[in-house]
Design an enzyme around this catalytic site. Structure first.
Site, PDB file in Angstrom:
ATOM      1  CG  HIS A  22     -10.442  -6.636   7.911  1.00 44.66           C
ATOM      2  ND1 HIS A  22      -9.414  -7.121   8.685  1.00 44.66           N
ATOM      3  CD2 HIS A  22     -10.097  -6.925   6.633  1.00 44.66           C
ATOM      4  CE1 HIS A  22      -8.511  -7.692   7.899  1.00 44.66           C
ATOM      5  NE2 HIS A  22      -8.900  -7.582   6.652  1.00 44.66           N
TER       6      HIS A  22
ATOM      7  CD  GLU B 143      -1.838  -2.368   1.434  1.00 45.22           C
ATOM      8  OE1 GLU B 143      -0.714  -2.640   1.909  1.00 45.22           O
ATOM      9  OE2 GLU B 143      -2.714  -3.240   1.255  1.00 45.22           O
TER      10      GLU B 143
HETATM   11  C1  LIG Z   1      -2.399  -4.445   4.435  1.00 45.92           C
HETATM   12  C2  LIG Z   1      -3.420  -5.308   3.818  1.00 45.92           C
HETATM   13  N1  LIG Z   1      -3.650  -5.194   2.496  1.00 45.92           N
HETATM   14  C3  LIG Z   1      -4.577  -5.975   1.904  1.00 45.92           C
HETATM   15  C4  LIG Z   1      -5.287  -6.878   2.628  1.00 45.92           C
HETATM   16  C5  LIG Z   1      -6.334  -7.755   1.955  1.00 45.92           C
HETATM   17  N2  LIG Z   1      -5.811  -9.107   1.830  1.00 45.92           N
HETATM   18  C6  LIG Z   1      -6.102 -10.021   2.754  1.00 45.92           C
HETATM   19  S1  LIG Z   1      -5.349 -11.445   2.458  1.00 45.92           S
HETATM   20  C7  LIG Z   1      -4.613 -10.892   1.069  1.00 45.92           C
HETATM   21  C8  LIG Z   1      -3.727 -11.806   0.294  1.00 45.92           C
HETATM   22  C9  LIG Z   1      -2.538 -12.252   1.071  1.00 45.92           C
HETATM   23  O1  LIG Z   1      -1.911 -13.328   0.482  1.00 45.92           O
HETATM   24  P1  LIG Z   1      -0.704 -14.114   1.147  1.00 45.92           P
HETATM   25  O2  LIG Z   1       0.163 -13.183   1.916  1.00 45.92           O
HETATM   26  O3  LIG Z   1      -0.050 -14.887   0.067  1.00 45.92           O
HETATM   27  O4  LIG Z   1      -1.353 -15.079   2.219  1.00 45.92           O
HETATM   28  P2  LIG Z   1      -2.373 -16.304   2.022  1.00 45.92           P
HETATM   29  O5  LIG Z   1      -3.735 -15.705   1.989  1.00 45.92           O
HETATM   30  O6  LIG Z   1      -2.023 -16.980   0.766  1.00 45.92           O
HETATM   31  O7  LIG Z   1      -2.233 -17.154   3.221  1.00 45.92           O
HETATM   32  C10 LIG Z   1      -4.990  -9.579   0.844  1.00 45.92           C
HETATM   33  C11 LIG Z   1      -4.569  -8.767  -0.311  1.00 45.92           C
HETATM   34  C12 LIG Z   1      -5.047  -6.942   4.020  1.00 45.92           C
HETATM   35  N3  LIG Z   1      -5.743  -7.768   4.814  1.00 45.92           N
HETATM   36  N4  LIG Z   1      -4.096  -6.169   4.571  1.00 45.92           N
END
Ligand SMILES: Cc1ncc(C[n+]2csc(CCOP(=O)(O)OP(=O)(O)O)c2C)c(N)n1
Lengths: 327, 354
Positions: A129, A60
């Site tokens: 959230h 971000e």
């Molecule tokens: C700072 C932030 N940006 C965006 C999100 C929305 N978001 C939640 S999970 C996710 C994907 C994360 O993927 P990864 O780190 O690969 O973990 P996984 O879900 O595969 O365990 C996103 C973009 C968030 N929760 N926090």
């Protein structure tokens, strides 16, 4: 006139502005191949390609700041934050860069950028959230902040935001994306800084912005059923505020209820309450009421979560208090 | 300056002595197998309960990744070590020994839940078991974990400069989180201050609908350790014993030498990102390919080959863990909703009533 959703209205605004001006581009997490986490950008990658509709890593601070730099040299970025909660990671680039570059450069630079995404609680999402962060942005001189509550304003305000020469933060709402409303078929812009009188009334003024408008209109119906005529003012823009509209309705009815889903301390709502008290002091018949989110981190449990937010019942009760009516 | 060692331990467990695998005896191995199966069973049921609307909001399941959480945490001593993770936290919580009843009740939002119904799926915590959450902001747990490691070094060094830390901290995060500034800042801090941190990136191939390859400048995450003079290791995240081995080595390095490690565990999430993900971005074949390397089956087969688990013993594990999950659902169902007054509780050390 077509009846479309808030989501479709935003999509139409983005689509038209991308078509109109090659300097406009959309960037954010999941905006392109996934069609948007909330599908606001649906179909835009297919139509405009990966140069104009850009998926980012989860960074971000980085992509928000990148947008600021691109705007300094003439592009018109639309930066999508998946939600405003995650924009807290980008606060520095918005507050210390986007909002200040015009002033710090003595007017040499403008930063025509839009930051947009859903703000405020949805359902069952817990403390990190479910935050209504309007005042984080509204606090900062140099930013403009809009909070459309209807599909028509979502369309018109987003288009105005994209064409504006200053940084504009758009507060959307996850719960509102599926709300439907009439949107004119011909192109139009909704002016930034102009409130909308949604309902005329004589007994009490209810002033709000963004998602709670729906609830406020329901409360006005409930009040009408008990013989109370409520006027409803939708601020639409929370910076710069339409102070004249606030003054006018407050002076007209002499009783004011401000509804803001944010926490009560140092909020847009508390500032609006201050303006109403200051500008209508000699006409007020009751203290200005503020219906806010409870002053707590949002709990996950649904009952507690609902109790932590404004409701039709809370708004009606506040209006009754302002009218010294028994509840 | 920082040493540039980047050893790659073999992915294989040490040669099995008779009656042992990866240096473990039958009882220990059965327990590890059981923990993975408990997670699998718990997550299946959590998915069902979500379908029944007993659970709401975001619910991120850990199916497929069990070997990473269980293998890594089994290499710790939770009386002194700590664990932090993101929002896909049910598996890590269970691997730390958290009570499945308290977790299920938390998912149901009940007062009997681990956070009294206020946290939900993404925010599990267990102070006693040194499980520090459960974080919904992608990457946010990484600096926090670094701070926990700082405290361990700080307390240890009270005995004199160069004295050992009081324990190590294990931090899990996803392939999506690794690009956040917080990750990069943390690694540098951990290295310059010789903090006992072990960072585990669970590369499950997808961050929501984004393939990790599309958003990473490097295809080998463990090489990011090189930038910070740390040790970087990659490991097959579907192989519990391999994960356990690299984490044990990293923990030892953290405690003995103050050198933090970045471990990249290649794994896969079987389910959608959360319960509302239609998963249009990936193919059935891809999911099936990883399912054919299922971490539970892999360990069970190796144990069976070595004569360390009989079919009846496996069936008993399935039965026992399913029963525990049944019990957890019953416990969650029976729990009371939080009282309305709970809204203003647990916000400050001293309650400020409105
Ligand atoms: C700072 C932030 N940006 C965006 C999100 C929305 N978001 C939640 S999970 C996710 C994907 C994360 O993927 P990864 O780190 O690969 O973990 P996984 O879900 O595969 O365990 C996103 C973009 C968030 N929760 N926090």
């Amino acid at each position: 006139m077509s009846v479309i959703t808030y989501r479709e209205a935003l999509n139409r605004a983005l689509d038209e502005e991308l078509a109109r001006d090659d300097s406009v581009f959309l960037m954010g997490e999941e905006v392109a191949e996934y069609d948007g986490a909330y599908k606001v950008s649906k179909g835009l990658l297919a139509k405009y390609g990966a140069r104009r509709v850009v998926d980012t890593p989860i960074t971000e601070l980085g992509f928000t700041g990148l947008g600021v730099g691109a705007a300094m040299v003439g592009l018109r970025p639309v930066i999508e934050w998946m939600t405003h909660n995650f924009a807290l990671l980008a606060l520095d680039q918005v507050v210390n860069e986007a909002a200040k570059l015009r002033s710090m450069s003595g007017g040499q630079f403008k930063v025509p950028i839009v930051f947009r995404g859903p703000n405020g609680p949805a359902e069952y999402l817990g403390a990190q959230h479910s935050q209504a962060l309007a005042s984080y942005w509204a606090h900062v001189p140099g930013l403009k902040v809009v909070a459309p509550a209807t599909p028509a304003d979502a369309y018109g305000l987003l288009k105005s935001a994209i064409r504006d020469d200053d940084p504009v933060v758009v507060l959307e709402a996850e719960m509102a994306y599926s709300w439907k409303g009439e949107v004119p078929d011909e192109e139009y812009l909704t002016p930034i800084g102009k409130a909308d009188l949604k309902r005329l009334g004589t007994d009490v003024s209810i002033i709000t912005f963004g998602k709670p408008l729906k609830m406020v209109l329901e409360a006005a119906d409930a009040l009408a059923a008990e013989g109370v005529s409520a006027e409803v003012l939708d601020l639409r823009t929370v910076r710069p505020l339409d102070e004249a509209a606030i003054r006018e309705t407050a002076r007209k009815t002499g009783r004011v209820v401000v509804v803001d889903e944010s926490w009560p301390v140092a909020s847009v709502g508390s500032h609006v309450a201050h303006l109403a008290a200051r500008d209508a002091f000699d006409r007020l018949d009751a203290p200005v009421e503020l219906v806010s989110g409870e002053d707590v981190p949002m709990p996950y449990n649904h009952g507690l979560e609902l109790a932590a937010q404004p409701s039709v019942a809370k708004i009606v009760a506040a209006a009754r208090r302002a009218l010294y009516k028994e509840s | 300056m920082a040493d540039k060692t980047n050893p790659k331990p073999s992915a294989q467990a040490p040669l099995a002595a008779p009656g042992r695998l990866g240096g473990l005896g039958k009882a220990e191995l059965l327990e590890l197998l059981r923990r993975m199966q408990l997670i699998r069973s718990f997550e299946e049921r959590a998915g069902q309960m979500y379908g029944l609307r007993k659970i709401g909001g975001f619910c991120h399941l850990y199916n497929g990744q069990e070997a990473v959480g269980v293998g890594a945490i089994s290499a710790l001593d939770l009386s002194t070590d700590y664990v932090l993770t993101g929002y896909r936290d049910h598996g890590h919580a269970l691997a730390c020994g958290m009570d499945p009843k308290a977790i299920m009740a938390e998912l149901f939002g009940k007062a009997s839940g681990s956070s009294r119904g206020k946290g939900g799926s993404m925010h599990l915590f267990d102070a006693e078991r040194h499980f520090l959450g459960g974080n919904g902001i992608v990457g946010a747990q990484i600096p926090v974990a670094t701070g926990v490691a700082f405290a361990q070094a700080y307390r240890g060094r009270a005995a004199g400069e160069g004295a050992k830390p009081t324990g190590a901290t294990l931090c899990f995060f996803g392939d999506g989180a690794i690009h956040q500034g917080a990750f990069h800042e943390s690694l540098n801090l951990a290295r310059i201050w010789k903090l006992p941190a072990v960072y585990v990136v669970e590369n499950n191939q997808w961050g929501m609908g984004t393939s990790w390859k599309r958003v990473s400048s490097l295809e080998e995450f463990h090489r990011m350790a090189d930038s910070y003079g740390m040790v970087g290791v990659d490991v097959d995240g579907m192989d519990l014993l391999a994960v356990r081995e690299v984490v044990a080595a990293a923990r030892k390095r953290a405690l003995d030498e103050g050198i933090p490690t970045l471990i990249e565990a290649e794994t896969y999430r079987y389910k959608g990102h959360s319960m509302s993900d239609p998963q249009k971005y990936r193919s059935r074949e891809e999911v099936d390919e990883y399912r054919s390397r299922d971490p539970i089956v892999v360990l069970k087969d190796r144990m069976a080959e070595a004569g360390l688990v009989a079919e009846a013993e496996w069936e008993a594990i399935v039965k026992e863990t399913d029963a525990l999950v049944d019990e957890s659902v019953a416990f969650a169902e029976a729990g009371a909703e939080p009282a309305p007054g709970a809204l203003y509780e647990d916000i400050y050390a001293m309650e400020l009533q409105p």
